[in-house]
Design a protein around this motif. Structure first.
Motif, PDB file in Angstrom:
ATOM      1  N   ASP A  31     -11.792  14.537  -0.210  1.00 50.07           N
ATOM      2  CA  ASP A  31     -11.250  14.618   1.144  1.00 50.07           C
ATOM      3  C   ASP A  31      -9.797  14.133   1.107  1.00 50.07           C
ATOM      4  N   ASN A  32      -8.874  14.967   1.583  1.00 46.63           N
ATOM      5  CA  ASN A  32      -7.462  14.660   1.391  1.00 46.63           C
ATOM      6  C   ASN A  32      -6.970  13.488   2.228  1.00 46.63           C
ATOM      7  N   LEU A  33      -7.703  13.075   3.245  1.00 45.30           N
ATOM      8  CA  LEU A  33      -7.271  11.936   4.056  1.00 45.30           C
ATOM      9  C   LEU A  33      -7.772  10.626   3.459  1.00 45.30           C
ATOM     10  N   THR A  34      -9.075  10.535   3.217  1.00 44.25           N
ATOM     11  CA  THR A  34      -9.680   9.252   2.834  1.00 44.25           C
ATOM     12  C   THR A  34      -9.806   9.056   1.336  1.00 44.25           C
ATOM     13  N   GLU A  35      -9.660  10.149   0.562  1.00 44.56           N
ATOM     14  CA  GLU A  35      -9.851  10.133  -0.888  1.00 44.56           C
ATOM     15  C   GLU A  35     -11.295   9.862  -1.287  1.00 44.56           C
ATOM     16  N   ALA A  36     -12.214   9.891  -0.327  1.00 43.35           N
ATOM     17  CA  ALA A  36     -13.629   9.956  -0.663  1.00 43.35           C
ATOM     18  C   ALA A  36     -13.940  11.393  -1.060  1.00 43.35           C
ATOM     19  N   TYR A  37     -15.132  11.619  -1.613  1.00 45.36           N
ATOM     20  CA  TYR A  37     -15.512  12.989  -1.928  1.00 45.36           C
ATOM     21  C   TYR A  37     -15.657  13.792  -0.640  1.00 45.36           C
ATOM     22  N   ASN A  38     -15.554  15.127  -0.770  1.00 46.93           N
ATOM     23  CA  ASN A  38     -15.722  15.959   0.413  1.00 46.93           C
ATOM     24  C   ASN A  38     -17.175  16.405   0.569  1.00 46.93           C
ATOM     25  N   GLY A  67      -5.860   6.101  13.987  1.00 47.02           N
ATOM     26  CA  GLY A  67      -7.233   6.453  13.633  1.00 47.02           C
ATOM     27  C   GLY A  67      -7.349   6.825  12.173  1.00 47.02           C
ATOM     28  N   ASP A  68      -6.358   7.569  11.666  1.00 46.19           N
ATOM     29  CA  ASP A  68      -6.371   7.932  10.253  1.00 46.19           C
ATOM     30  C   ASP A  68      -6.248   6.703   9.360  1.00 46.19           C
ATOM     31  N   VAL A  69      -5.373   5.769   9.760  1.00 48.47           N
ATOM     32  CA  VAL A  69      -5.225   4.528   8.992  1.00 48.47           C
ATOM     33  C   VAL A  69      -6.555   3.777   8.956  1.00 48.47           C
ATOM     34  N   ALA A  70      -7.241   3.740  10.097  1.00 51.10           N
ATOM     35  CA  ALA A  70      -8.530   3.049  10.152  1.00 51.10           C
ATOM     36  C   ALA A  70      -9.539   3.703   9.222  1.00 51.10           C
ATOM     37  N   LEU A  71      -9.585   5.039   9.219  1.00 55.21           N
ATOM     38  CA  LEU A  71     -10.518   5.740   8.337  1.00 55.21           C
ATOM     39  C   LEU A  71     -10.242   5.432   6.866  1.00 55.21           C
ATOM     40  N   LYS A  72      -8.966   5.360   6.497  1.00 53.15           N
ATOM     41  CA  LYS A  72      -8.618   5.063   5.119  1.00 53.15           C
ATOM     42  C   LYS A  72      -9.052   3.645   4.745  1.00 53.15           C
ATOM     43  N   LYS A  73      -8.777   2.686   5.641  1.00 49.87           N
ATOM     44  CA  LYS A  73      -9.152   1.298   5.369  1.00 49.87           C
ATOM     45  C   LYS A  73     -10.666   1.154   5.254  1.00 49.87           C
ATOM     46  N   ILE A  74     -11.383   1.808   6.148  1.00 46.48           N
ATOM     47  CA  ILE A  74     -12.848   1.733   6.132  1.00 46.48           C
ATOM     48  C   ILE A  74     -13.392   2.345   4.853  1.00 46.48           C
ATOM     49  N   THR A  75     -12.838   3.498   4.455  1.00 41.56           N
ATOM     50  CA  THR A  75     -13.301   4.145   3.230  1.00 41.56           C
ATOM     51  C   THR A  75     -13.060   3.258   2.022  1.00 41.56           C
ATOM     52  N   SER A  76     -11.871   2.666   1.933  1.00 40.78           N
ATOM     53  CA  SER A  76     -11.566   1.775   0.808  1.00 40.78           C
ATOM     54  C   SER A  76     -12.540   0.614   0.738  1.00 40.78           C
ATOM     55  N   GLU A  77     -12.872   0.074   1.897  1.00 42.47           N
ATOM     56  CA  GLU A  77     -13.806  -1.055   1.932  1.00 42.47           C
ATOM     57  C   GLU A  77     -15.197  -0.620   1.490  1.00 42.47           C
ATOM     58  N   LEU A 117     -19.832   8.576  -2.509  1.00 45.54           N
ATOM     59  CA  LEU A 117     -19.447   8.415  -1.109  1.00 45.54           C
ATOM     60  C   LEU A 117     -18.616   9.622  -0.691  1.00 45.54           C
ATOM     61  N   ALA A 118     -19.001  10.234   0.432  1.00 48.89           N
ATOM     62  CA  ALA A 118     -18.283  11.424   0.898  1.00 48.89           C
ATOM     63  C   ALA A 118     -18.045  11.324   2.394  1.00 48.89           C
ATOM     64  N   ARG A 119     -16.920  11.872   2.802  1.00 45.75           N
ATOM     65  CA  ARG A 119     -16.666  12.025   4.236  1.00 45.75           C
ATOM     66  C   ARG A 119     -17.406  13.271   4.703  1.00 45.75           C
ATOM     67  N   TRP A 120     -18.365  13.065   5.579  1.00 45.07           N
ATOM     68  CA  TRP A 120     -19.224  14.156   6.027  1.00 45.07           C
ATOM     69  C   TRP A 120     -18.543  14.999   7.091  1.00 45.07           C
ATOM     70  N   GLY A 121     -17.703  14.357   7.887  1.00 44.01           N
ATOM     71  CA  GLY A 121     -16.989  15.065   8.948  1.00 44.01           C
ATOM     72  C   GLY A 121     -16.549  14.075  10.008  1.00 44.01           C
ATOM     73  N   GLY A 122     -15.292  14.180  10.435  1.00 43.93           N
ATOM     74  CA  GLY A 122     -14.810  13.261  11.473  1.00 43.93           C
ATOM     75  C   GLY A 122     -14.904  11.831  11.025  1.00 43.93           C
ATOM     76  N   ASP A 123     -15.724  11.051  11.728  1.00 42.97           N
ATOM     77  CA  ASP A 123     -15.896   9.633  11.391  1.00 42.97           C
ATOM     78  C   ASP A 123     -17.274   9.362  10.789  1.00 42.97           C
ATOM     79  N   GLU A 124     -17.919  10.376  10.231  1.00 40.76           N
ATOM     80  CA  GLU A 124     -19.216  10.224   9.595  1.00 40.76           C
ATOM     81  C   GLU A 124     -19.070  10.258   8.082  1.00 40.76           C
ATOM     82  N   PHE A 125     -19.857   9.411   7.420  1.00 36.19           N
ATOM     83  CA  PHE A 125     -19.834   9.323   5.970  1.00 36.19           C
ATOM     84  C   PHE A 125     -21.251   9.420   5.428  1.00 36.19           C
ATOM     85  N   MET A 126     -21.377   9.958   4.212  1.00 37.14           N
ATOM     86  CA  MET A 126     -22.643  10.013   3.495  1.00 37.14           C
ATOM     87  C   MET A 126     -22.490   9.250   2.180  1.00 37.14           C
TER      88      MET A 126
END
Length: 575
Positions: free
Chosen positions: A406-413, A457-467, A478-487
Motif C-alpha cells: 500500500d503506497n500510503l502506509t507501506e503495509a501490504y495491499n 488523517g494520512d499521517v495518523a494512518l502511517k503512525k498507526i501502521t508503524s506501531e 499486515l495489510a491495509r484492507w481499505g480506508g481505515d481497516e487493516f487485516m
C-alpha cells in the motif's frame, strides 16, 4: 493493443455500468498499467483519470477533474482538438492517434502517443484516451543506435568480409573488409544481386536460382551451414578464390543471409592474418563493456579483462588469476563452479544469475554466460562473460514491493494479503497448521479527516501502521484492507494467541500520542481458520467479530470461537 483493450473493456464496461456501483470497472480502470483518461468529446473536460496517469502527471484526481485536455497538451487549443475528434464523433474513424507532448504538474513535458476512441460511459458517448509514454521508447532507440554504431565498428574491424543479403538476394550490408577484398565500395555494391558478383564454379545460373529459392522458402539448403569454396570476381576483373560461409536470419518473415568471406588464395599469409585477427579480438575483449574471462579445463584463469576486475572489485589481474574457478569455496557455495563444470564436461553453453560476494567483499548480482572453447571437437577450456545486473535486480525488487504494498502506509495491499491467506488456507488443509486472522478498524477515523483534514488523517494512518508492525512478528502479514481497516494474518497461531496479539496492539495504540491528532483507538475482531475455510468465509467471519467489538463500545478485542461456527452436525457429534 489499444483496439483489443477497448473491445474487451467495452463489454466489461457495459456490464459494470449496468451494475449499481460499477466497482468492477472502476477497479479495472484505475489499476490499468498504462495511462487512461475519460473525457467529454465536446467540453473536453475529464470525467475519470486512472492511477498511472495521476502518478505520471503529478496531479490528484480532484485537480484533474477541474481540467480539460487543453490544460495538459500545450500545443492545442480547444477548437483545434475538437476538430481532431470530429472523425470519431461522425463515425468516420474508430480511432484517432496523435503524437504530442503532455505537460506534468511541475511543468516538464514528456512525449506521448495518444490513442483515442469513443465508448459508452454513464449513458453518454465519451472519449477514452490511452497514452503511451514515449520517453522510454526514445531512450531505447538511443541505446539501439549506440549498439548499432558499436556493432558497425566491430564489423569494420573484422578481417573477414561480411556480407548481408535480403530476401531477394540483394546486398544490404558490406563491411570494410569486403571493400578491400572485392574492390567495390559500399555505394557501388549495395542493392546489387550477389550472383552478379560471385561466379560459382560448376554451377549454372539455373542451379544457383533453384538453390536460392529453396533458401528463400525455408532458410536452408546447400548454401547454409556449410563452408564452400568459390571463385569470386573482383572489380578489376581478376578472380580470387574465397571461402564462403552462409547463415540464415529471419527478419520480418523473410529469410536474410549473412555471409562470411575469406580470401584463401594466399595460404602462406593465413598464419599472420589469424594472429592479427586474434589480437584485434583480444583488444576488443580487453576493452569490452562487459566482464570477460577464460579458463582451461582445470578451472585456471587464462584471461580476464578490466571490466571483470571492476565488477568483482579485484585489485588486479594477477590477484584474480590466483582463484581457481572450479575449487574456490565462494564460487562453489553460489553454484558457479557446478555450472562451469557442466559446461566443460558436456560441451554446452549456459547462462544463469547469482548473487555473489567476491573475495574482495564486493556484493553484486551477476548474469553469467559460459561457453566451451572447442578445439578439434573437444573442450579445451571455457569463455565466461559476466554482467553486473545489480541495478536491474534492485529495480525488480522495487517494482515487486510496489505491486504488493500500500503506497500510503507501506503495509501490504489487499491483493497480496488475499494471496497470503489463500496460501495459508492451503497449508492448513494439507498439514493442519493453525492460523488466525485479525481485523482492525480505527475508531471514529472519519472525524479525524473531517476535523483535521485528510493530510493529518494520512499521517495518523502511517503512525498507526508503524506501531502495528512494531508489535507483530516478521512472519505475520499486515495489510491495509481499505480506508481505515487493516487485516493481520498470524501463522502458527491459535485464536487465543491471536487475541493476545490484538490486545497488545490495542494497548500500544492507546499509548500512542500522534502529533496534532492525539490518542487514536481501534476495535479488533479475531477468528481462527479451520478446515473447509475460504477467503470469503474467513473475511465474513472476522468482519462479524469486528462488528461485535464496535457494538461493545469500540476500543476492544472480540474473539469468535471457531467451534461455534462449525456445521450443526459436527457440533452435535462433539467434533
Amino acid at each position: 493493443m489499444m483496439r483489443a483493450w477497448v473491445d474487451h473493456t467495452e463489454v466489461g464496461m457495459g456490464m459494470a455500468i449496468a451494475d449499481d456501483n460499477g466497482r468492477l470497472f472502476e477497479q479495472f480502470f484505475d489499476s490499468y498499467l498504462q495511462e487512461l483518461y475519460i473525457f467529454h468529446p465536446t467540453t473536453l473536460a475529464f470525467e475519470a483519470i486512472n492511477r498511472a496517469a495521476r502518478q505520471n502527471l503529478g496531479y490528484i484526481d480532484e485537480q484533474l477533474k477541474r481540467m480539460t485536455v487543453a490544460d495538459l497538451v500545450p500545443e492545442f487549443i480547444l477548437e483545434t482538438f475538437e476538430s481532431l475528434l470530429q472523425p470519431l464523433v461522425r463515425g468516420d474513424q474508430e480511432q484517432v492517434v496523435i503524437d504530442t507532448y503532455i505537460r506534468r504538474q511541475d511543468g516538464s513535458l514528456y512525449p506521448g502517443e495518444v490513442n483515442i476512441q469513443l465508448f459508452g460511459y454513464n449513458g453518454e458517448k465519451h472519449c477514452l484516451a490511452l497514452i503511451n509514454d514515449l520517453s522510454k521508447v526514445e531512450g531505447l532507440e538511443d541505446c539501439l543506435r549506440e549498439k548499432e554504431m558499436t556493432l558497425n565498428a566491430v564489423m569494420d574491424a573484422a578481417q573477414d568480409a561480411v556480407i548481408m543479403l535480403d530476401g531477394s538476394g540483394n546486398v544490404t550490408y558490406w563491411n570494410r573488409a569486403a571493400e578491400d577484398l572485392f574492390g567495390f565500395s559500399r555505394e557501388e555494391i549495395l542493392g546489387k544481386e550477389l550472383h552478379n558478383l560471385i561466379t560459382v564454379e560448376g554451377w549454372t545460373a539455373e542451379v544457383y536460382g533453384r538453390a536460392f529459392r529453396e533458401f528463400q522458402a525455408s532458410g536452408g539448403g546447400v548454401l547454409v551451414g556449410n563452408i564452400i569454396e568459390v571463385t569470386a570476381k573482383k572489380k578489376d576483373g581478376r578472380e580470387v578464390e574465397v571461402a564462403l560461409s552462409l547463415s540464415a536470419l529471419k527478419i520480418q518473415n523473410s529469410w536474410h543471409a549473412i555471409g562470411i568471406v575469406r580470401d584463401i588464395s594466399q595460404q602462406n599469409q593465413s598464419k599472420r592474418e589469424l594472429e592479427s585477427s586474434r589480437q584485434k579480438y583480444l583488444d576488443l575483449a580487453e576493452n569490452a563493456p562487459i566482464g570477460i574471462l577464460a579458463c582451461d579445463l582445470e578451472g585456471n584463469i587464462t584471461f580476464v579483462n578490466q571490466r571483470a576486475l571492476d565488477i568483482l572489485g579485484s585489485p588486479g589481474s594477477e590477484e584474480t588469476r590466483k582463484i581457481n574457478l572450479l575449487t574456490f569455496p565462494l564460487l562453489i557455495k553460489h553454484g558457479f563452479s557446478r555450472n562451469l563444470a557442466e559446461c566443460l564436461q558436456k560441451n554446452t553453453a549456459s547462462s544463469f544469475e547469482l548473487s555473489y560476494k567476491s573475495k574482495w567483499n564486493r556484493q553484486v548480482w551477476l548474469k553469467v554466460y559460459t561457453k566451451p572453447q572447442i578445439s578439434q571437437g573437444a573442450a579445451v577450456g571455457a569463455q565466461i562473460i559476466i554482467d553486473d545486473i545489480s541495478e536491474r535486480k534492485q529495480l525488480e525488487e522495487k517494482l515487486l514491493n510496489l505491486s504488493i504494498t500500500d503506497n500510503l502506509t507501506e503495509a501490504y495491499n489487499r491483493r497480496y494479503f488475499i494471496q497470503r491467506l489463500e496460501a495459508e488456507i492451503d497449508r492448513n488443509r494439507r498439514a493442519g497448521n493453525p492460523f488466525s486472522v485479525i481485523m482492525a478498524d480505527i475508531d471514529h477515523f472519519k472525524t479525524i479527516n473531517d476535523r483535521l483534514g485528510h493530510d493529518r488523517g494520512d499521517v495518523a494512518l502511517k503512525k498507526i501502521t508503524s506501531e502495528m508492525i512494531r508489535k507483530i512478528r516478521k512472519m505475520d502479514t499486515l495489510a491495509r484492507w481499505g480506508g481505515d481497516e487493516f487485516m493481520l494474518l498470524t501463522a502458527e497461531t491459535t485464536v487465543e494467541q491471536a487475541g493476545v496479539v490484538a490486545e497488545r496492539i490495542r494497548g500500544s495504540l492507546c499509548d500512542l500520542n500522534i502529533p496534532e491528532v492525539g490518542i487514536v483507538t481501534a476495535s479488533f475482531g479475531v477468528v481462527a481458520g479451520y478446515a473447509g475455510d475460504t477467503v470469503d468465509s474467513i473475511v465474513q467471519r472476522v468482519d462479524g467479530a469486528l462488528y461485535q467489538a464496535k457494538s461493545a463500545g469500540r476500543n476492544c478485542v472480540k474473539l469468535v470461537d471457531a467451534f461455534s461456527l462449525q456445521p450443526p452436525e459436527q457440533r452435535q457429534s462433539g467434533q
